[in-house]
Enzyme design. Sequence first.
Site, mmCIF file in Angstrom:
data_model
loop_
_atom_site.group_PDB
_atom_site.id
_atom_site.type_symbol
_atom_site.label_atom_id
_atom_site.label_comp_id
_atom_site.label_asym_id
_atom_site.label_seq_id
_atom_site.Cartn_x
_atom_site.Cartn_y
_atom_site.Cartn_z
ATOM 1 N N SER A 26 0.830 -1.203 0.000
ATOM 2 C CA SER A 26 0.000 0.000 0.000
ATOM 3 C C SER A 26 0.873 1.266 0.000
ATOM 4 O O SER A 26 1.568 1.546 0.981
ATOM 5 C CB SER A 26 -0.902 -0.024 1.249
ATOM 6 O OG SER A 26 -1.197 1.278 1.696
HETATM 7 N N1 LIG Z 1 -6.855 9.299 1.230
HETATM 8 C C1 LIG Z 1 -6.106 8.177 1.724
HETATM 9 C C2 LIG Z 1 -6.170 7.088 0.678
HETATM 10 C C3 LIG Z 1 -5.637 5.766 1.188
HETATM 11 C C4 LIG Z 1 -5.919 4.656 0.199
HETATM 12 O O1 LIG Z 1 -6.526 4.852 -0.860
HETATM 13 N N2 LIG Z 1 -5.462 3.459 0.535
HETATM 14 C C5 LIG Z 1 -5.726 2.307 -0.297
HETATM 15 C C6 LIG Z 1 -4.580 1.328 -0.192
HETATM 16 S S1 LIG Z 1 -3.066 2.037 -0.767
HETATM 17 C C7 LIG Z 1 -6.976 1.640 0.247
HETATM 18 O O2 LIG Z 1 -6.937 1.043 1.279
HETATM 19 N N3 LIG Z 1 -8.093 1.800 -0.419
HETATM 20 C C8 LIG Z 1 -9.324 1.232 0.029
HETATM 21 C C9 LIG Z 1 -10.477 2.148 -0.210
HETATM 22 O O3 LIG Z 1 -10.241 3.292 -0.657
HETATM 23 O O4 LIG Z 1 -11.602 1.734 0.080
HETATM 24 C C10 LIG Z 1 -4.652 8.600 2.008
HETATM 25 O O5 LIG Z 1 -4.253 9.687 1.572
HETATM 26 O O6 LIG Z 1 -3.931 7.873 2.681
#
Ligand SMILES: N[C@@H](CCC(=O)N[C@@H](CS)C(=O)NCC(=O)O)C(=O)O
Length: 242
Positions: A32
């Site tokens: 991730s």
């Molecule tokens: N806005 C969050 C985004 C985090 C994100 O999109 N993580 C991904 C993995 S890298 C995830 O778990 N997505 C699942 C989802 O969006 O439901 C950040 O800036 O950290």
Amino acid sequence: MLQLLYHVLLSRLRISKMPNRKQVKFFFDVISPYSYFGFEGITRHRTVWKTPIQMKPFFFAGVVRHTENPGLPLRVPIKEKYMHKDLLFSAQYWGIPFRLPKDYTNVMLNTSSIVPQRILVAAQLRDNALMEDVARALWHRFYAYGKPIFTKSQVAEVLRDLHVKNSDELLMMSDSAEVKNILRENTDEAIGNGCFGAPWMHITDNHGKVLQTVFGSDRLPQVADFLDEPFKGPMREKKQNA
Ligand SMILES: N[C@@H](CCC(=O)N[C@@H](CS)C(=O)NCC(=O)O)C(=O)O
């Protein structure tokens, strides 16, 4: 009888004297990229926070499988396009050398991170600082140089570059039942508290009761506020990999 009363009173006194300090558990997976940003952000803040932070390698694919999360950005073309740009934008903010590795979406959606995650658990059993060095070096290899980090031999190269002592033992340890159980327990702990993505955080009281759950590296300002700690932005002067 009097002695018993004395001991009960004493233990009550000790409990009430304990500072009511919150703690943070930070769940992450090297698959991730937002975990990378969150990992950098929270570990840099360790230098200015009193709040104890516990790093918890977990298995993101296990979370996705359990929640049947259909909303992964890389699976939705318009979000995928945005995410590719947002990763570069965010990496710049955190001062992290970053380019999208070749065939990125495909690699992300079709590669398992179980090997590096188990190796991180094995490293943490030895020493948390070692685990953090290895995690950081894995991400750096993948995002600064576009080199893969998902097989044992790929991780072994990173361990060699870091001059990790008895790295063969560490790799062997990563196949043990103990390590597999810890990774499963960490994942289950997050899932049990509503986790659907990464990075994921639990803010607990000093008895381990979860007070707040948090998704995303971009929630660190709110986390800091909840902890009554300062949020110092990207603290780029603290970056370790240039
Ligand atoms: N806005 C969050 C985004 C985090 C994100 O999109 N993580 C991904 C993995 S890298 C995830 O778990 N997505 C699942 C989802 O969006 O439901 C950040 O800036 O950290």
